[in-house]
Design an enzyme around this catalytic site. Structure first.
Site, PDB file in Angstrom:
ATOM      1  CE  LYS A  26     -28.741 -42.575 -50.675  1.00 20.67           C
ATOM      2  NZ  LYS A  26     -26.673 -41.813 -50.145  1.00 20.67           N
ATOM      3  CD  GLU A  65     -27.039 -56.644 -39.049  1.00 25.18           C
ATOM      4  OE1 GLU A  65     -26.208 -56.419 -38.224  1.00 25.18           O
ATOM      5  OE2 GLU A  65     -27.172 -57.289 -39.310  1.00 25.18           O
ATOM      6  CB  CYS A  90     -19.595 -51.572 -38.289  1.00 21.98           C
ATOM      7  SG  CYS A  90     -19.864 -53.411 -39.247  1.00 21.98           S
ATOM      8  CD  GLU A 131     -19.146 -46.470 -35.188  1.00 22.95           C
ATOM      9  OE1 GLU A 131     -20.045 -45.610 -36.067  1.00 22.95           O
ATOM     10  OE2 GLU A 131     -19.361 -47.334 -36.012  1.00 22.95           O
TER      11      GLU A 131
HETATM   12  P1  NAD Z   1     -24.901 -43.236 -42.459  1.00 23.89           P
HETATM   13  O1  NAD Z   1     -25.827 -43.552 -41.337  1.00 23.89           O
HETATM   14  O2  NAD Z   1     -24.125 -41.591 -42.489  1.00 23.89           O
HETATM   15  O3  NAD Z   1     -25.754 -42.878 -43.601  1.00 23.89           O
HETATM   16  C1  NAD Z   1     -25.783 -44.729 -44.291  1.00 23.89           C
HETATM   17  C2  NAD Z   1     -26.211 -44.378 -45.269  1.00 23.89           C
HETATM   18  O4  NAD Z   1     -27.539 -43.916 -45.038  1.00 23.89           O
HETATM   19  C3  NAD Z   1     -26.542 -43.527 -46.241  1.00 23.89           C
HETATM   20  O5  NAD Z   1     -26.470 -44.130 -48.154  1.00 23.89           O
HETATM   21  C4  NAD Z   1     -26.602 -41.879 -46.658  1.00 23.89           C
HETATM   22  O6  NAD Z   1     -27.370 -41.221 -48.035  1.00 23.89           O
HETATM   23  C5  NAD Z   1     -28.516 -42.991 -46.171  1.00 23.89           C
HETATM   24  N1  NAD Z   1     -29.060 -41.714 -45.875  1.00 23.89           N
HETATM   25  C6  NAD Z   1     -28.299 -40.767 -44.775  1.00 23.89           C
HETATM   26  N2  NAD Z   1     -29.490 -39.872 -44.106  1.00 23.89           N
HETATM   27  C7  NAD Z   1     -30.390 -40.489 -44.078  1.00 23.89           C
HETATM   28  C8  NAD Z   1     -31.644 -40.797 -44.642  1.00 23.89           C
HETATM   29  N3  NAD Z   1     -32.172 -39.054 -43.801  1.00 23.89           N
HETATM   30  N4  NAD Z   1     -33.444 -41.439 -44.548  1.00 23.89           N
HETATM   31  C9  NAD Z   1     -32.290 -42.241 -45.048  1.00 23.89           C
HETATM   32  N5  NAD Z   1     -31.015 -42.649 -45.337  1.00 23.89           N
HETATM   33  C10 NAD Z   1     -30.022 -41.713 -45.337  1.00 23.89           C
HETATM   34  O7  NAD Z   1     -23.537 -43.853 -42.006  1.00 23.89           O
HETATM   35  P2  NAD Z   1     -22.294 -43.325 -43.187  1.00 23.89           P
HETATM   36  O8  NAD Z   1     -21.540 -42.464 -42.229  1.00 23.89           O
HETATM   37  O9  NAD Z   1     -22.489 -43.505 -44.415  1.00 23.89           O
HETATM   38  O10 NAD Z   1     -21.271 -45.460 -42.494  1.00 23.89           O
HETATM   39  C11 NAD Z   1     -20.832 -45.498 -41.251  1.00 23.89           C
HETATM   40  C12 NAD Z   1     -21.583 -46.102 -40.656  1.00 23.89           C
HETATM   41  O11 NAD Z   1     -22.321 -46.768 -40.842  1.00 23.89           O
HETATM   42  C13 NAD Z   1     -20.707 -46.225 -38.888  1.00 23.89           C
HETATM   43  O12 NAD Z   1     -21.736 -46.477 -37.723  1.00 23.89           O
HETATM   44  C14 NAD Z   1     -20.702 -47.781 -39.115  1.00 23.89           C
HETATM   45  O13 NAD Z   1     -20.549 -48.562 -37.660  1.00 23.89           O
HETATM   46  C15 NAD Z   1     -21.928 -48.237 -39.440  1.00 23.89           C
HETATM   47  N6  NAD Z   1     -21.366 -49.245 -39.843  1.00 23.89           N
HETATM   48  C16 NAD Z   1     -22.680 -50.833 -39.878  1.00 23.89           C
HETATM   49  C17 NAD Z   1     -22.286 -51.966 -40.552  1.00 23.89           C
HETATM   50  C18 NAD Z   1     -22.684 -52.943 -39.845  1.00 23.89           C
HETATM   51  O14 NAD Z   1     -23.044 -53.791 -40.420  1.00 23.89           O
HETATM   52  N7  NAD Z   1     -23.573 -53.515 -38.516  1.00 23.89           N
HETATM   53  C19 NAD Z   1     -21.590 -52.490 -41.460  1.00 23.89           C
HETATM   54  C20 NAD Z   1     -21.132 -50.909 -42.119  1.00 23.89           C
HETATM   55  C21 NAD Z   1     -21.535 -50.053 -41.567  1.00 23.89           C
END
Ligand code: NAD
Length: 489
Positions: free
Chosen positions: A179, A254, A287, A389
């Site tokens: 997804k 992650e 991140c 963050e």
């Molecule tokens: P997010 O949590 O809003 O969304 C991430 C994904 O989850 C998207 O594809 C979204 O559509 C999906 N999603 C949202 N709600 C959901 C639900 N209820 N059930 C299932 N899927 C759902 O995060 P974002 O704003 O897209 O990304 C930024 C975040 O990602 C930051 O916190 C960043 O630190 C983190 N990040 C972590 C790493 C790592 O390796 N640790 C790498 C990159 C980004």
């Protein structure tokens, strides 16, 4: 229209399910952060599309799981070849879609996408645990395919983050339903084309496009999913963890970070300044970014003035221009979110010493979502800006006196993704690195990543480790078979 042309590249905006393109009745708009234009209307999947994709992945699993390691590796190497042949297409589309720098996509990110597939195809062959004896019985450990794997990823490095999980999942013999992020969904579709052309059987890899709550939520809650791999924010992980727990589905998380850059008196100051300025990369949408600069008293003033001089030289503009350092934020909503953090910090008494708001001239000229590199000083440990963050080009600068103070400040966070230490003393490097709470610690360097190394977060930055054998420990059912000490008929 189900096929759009983005940056000169044709992209199918439908789902990829069971080896076929499937459209949904509804679509969502995909907006480019470079200029605010709608570049695609993408199929907006929900429970029905998720059910179809999981069913296709369940059906494809037995045959794919039975293929030999060599057969799987051969297909996956062809997928990696296909990615390498299309690096320019992938880089152009990703830059238009999420606004990250074209030069990074061309030279770093997309080659790494190919490597994500190649590395895990090869690493599977090296998995071995020596047999061992229990009172004459022989213990034999194997990594068995686990089943359908759900992979949910964010927009800051969409294809890189997805393939880092798709690679080991497919190599392990699992089938996948991905997804992609709704703010940057397009390269997942190109990956489906590439994998299909490379001969990956129908149903082994599937893509359901859509919003998190509509497509992501039913996917991670699906009872036929055997692994949930999520990269994203902490609040979303809580919802996903609850859903997966109902099926006792193992999760790999992650998540976010608030990592420190610890600069000691004995540091190479040029290096420290270089590493600090690097934290603006990808407009801070990283991140791992070391967004809390903690600098020891003795060099604080010198560091501050040299860092601010260098940070003021960072150029911002169209991410397709190779000379630009900083592109836009991914969306209008995200810009507003970042700006909210900045405004609340100012109201909270923090002093802005660089930037402090959107790049209004550039946004007016382009229609994009650019935010100025921003630095705060005079912040306290309890303030939102030092604790939460932001995920934008926003850093804080704080001073500390003793080594103990520095370590305490570095650890004063609920996150624990990474930490960067800058020091001229090896003894100090060893001491401090052993005391900071983080999944990855860099000493006098930043962002050096090896696919065979363990990667993951401590504290609220995640659950589990991926990379090398750790990936297969998650994507596989690790099995121990005990052979009795008897002869065979
Ligand atoms: P997010 O949590 O809003 O969304 C991430 C994904 O989850 C998207 O594809 C979204 O559509 C999906 N999603 C949202 N709600 C959901 C639900 N209820 N059930 C299932 N899927 C759902 O995060 P974002 O704003 O897209 O990304 C930024 C975040 O990602 C930051 O916190 C960043 O630190 C983190 N990040 C972590 C790493 C790592 O390796 N640790 C790498 C990159 C980004």
């Amino acid at each position: 229209m189900s096929i759009v042309t983005v940056a000169g590249v044709e992209v199918d905006t439908r789902h990829w399910i069971g080896g076929e393109r499937i459209a949904s009745a509804d679509t969502f708009e995909d907006v480019s952060p470079l200029d605010g234009t709608v570049i695609a209307d993408v199929s907006r999947g929900g429970r029905a599309e998720v059910d179809a994709a999981v069913a296709a992945a369940v059906a494809a699993f037995p045959a794919w799981a039975r293929t030999s390691v060599d057969e799987r590796a051969a297909v996956l190497h062809r997928v990696a070849d296909g990615i390498e042949a299309r690096i320019e297409d992938l880089a152009q589309v990703e830059t238009r879609d999420n606004g990250s720098l074209l030069r990074s996509h061309r030279r770093g990110v997309m080659p790494r996408v190919a490597m994500n597939i190649r590395f895990f195809a090869d690493h599977l062959r090296t998995l071995a645990h020596p047999d061992f004896d229990t009172r004459g019985h022989r213990n034999h450990v194997t990594w068995d395919p686990a089943g359908v794997t759900a992979i949910v990823t964010p927009w800051n490095a969409p294809l890189m983050l997805a393939t880092w999980r798709i690679g080991p999942a497919l190599a392990a013999g699992n089938t996948v339903v991905a997804k992609p992020p709704e703010w940057a969904p397009l390269t997942a579709s190109l990956f489906a084309d590439i994998a299909h052309e490379a001969g990956l059987p129908a149903g082994v890899f599937n893509v359901v496009q859509g919003l998190g709550v509509e497509a992501g939520a039913p996917l991670v809650a699906h009872p036929d999913v055997r692994r949930v791999c999520f990269t994203g924010s902490v609040p979303t992980s809580v919802r996903i963890g609850e859903a997966a727990a109902r099926n006792t589905t193992p999760v790999s998380f992650e998540l976010g970070g608030k990592s420190p850059l610890l600069v000691f008196d004995d540091a190479d100051l040029d290096l420290a300044v270089d590493l600090a300025v690097e934290q603006f990369d990808n407009s801070g949408q990283v991140c791992l970014a070391a967004v809390r600069m903690l600098v020891q008293d003795g060099i604080y003033d010198e560091f501050r003035s040299r860092f601010l001089a260098r940070a003021a030289e960072v150029t911002q503009g169209d991410s397709r221009d190779e000379s630009v350092d900083l592109g836009p934020l991914v969306s209008r909503a995200h810009l507003d979110r970042v700006d909210g953090f900045v405004k609340r910090a100012v109201a909270d008494g923090a002093q802005v010493i660089l930037g402090g708001g959107p790049n209004d001239e550039l946004n007016a000229a382009t229609g994009g979502f650019y935010y100025r590199p921003t630095v705060f000083e005079g912040v306290g440990p309890e303030q939102e800006i030092t604790c939460q963050e932001v995920f934008g080009p926003v850093l804080t600068l704080q001073r500390f006196s003793t080594e103990d103070d520095g370590v305490a400040m570095a650890n004063d966070t609920e996150y624990g993704l990474a930490a960067t230490i800058v020091t001229g003393s090896q003894e100090r490097a060893e001491r401090v690195s052993s005391r900071v709470r983080a999944g990855t610690v860099w000493v006098n360097c930043f962002f050096v990543r090896d696919l065979s190394a363990p990667f993951g977060g401590s504290g609220r930055s995640g659950i589990g480790r991926e990379g090398g054998t750790w990936s297969f420990d998650f994507y596989c059912d690790v099995k121990n078979t005990v052979f009795a000490p008897r002869g065979w008929n």
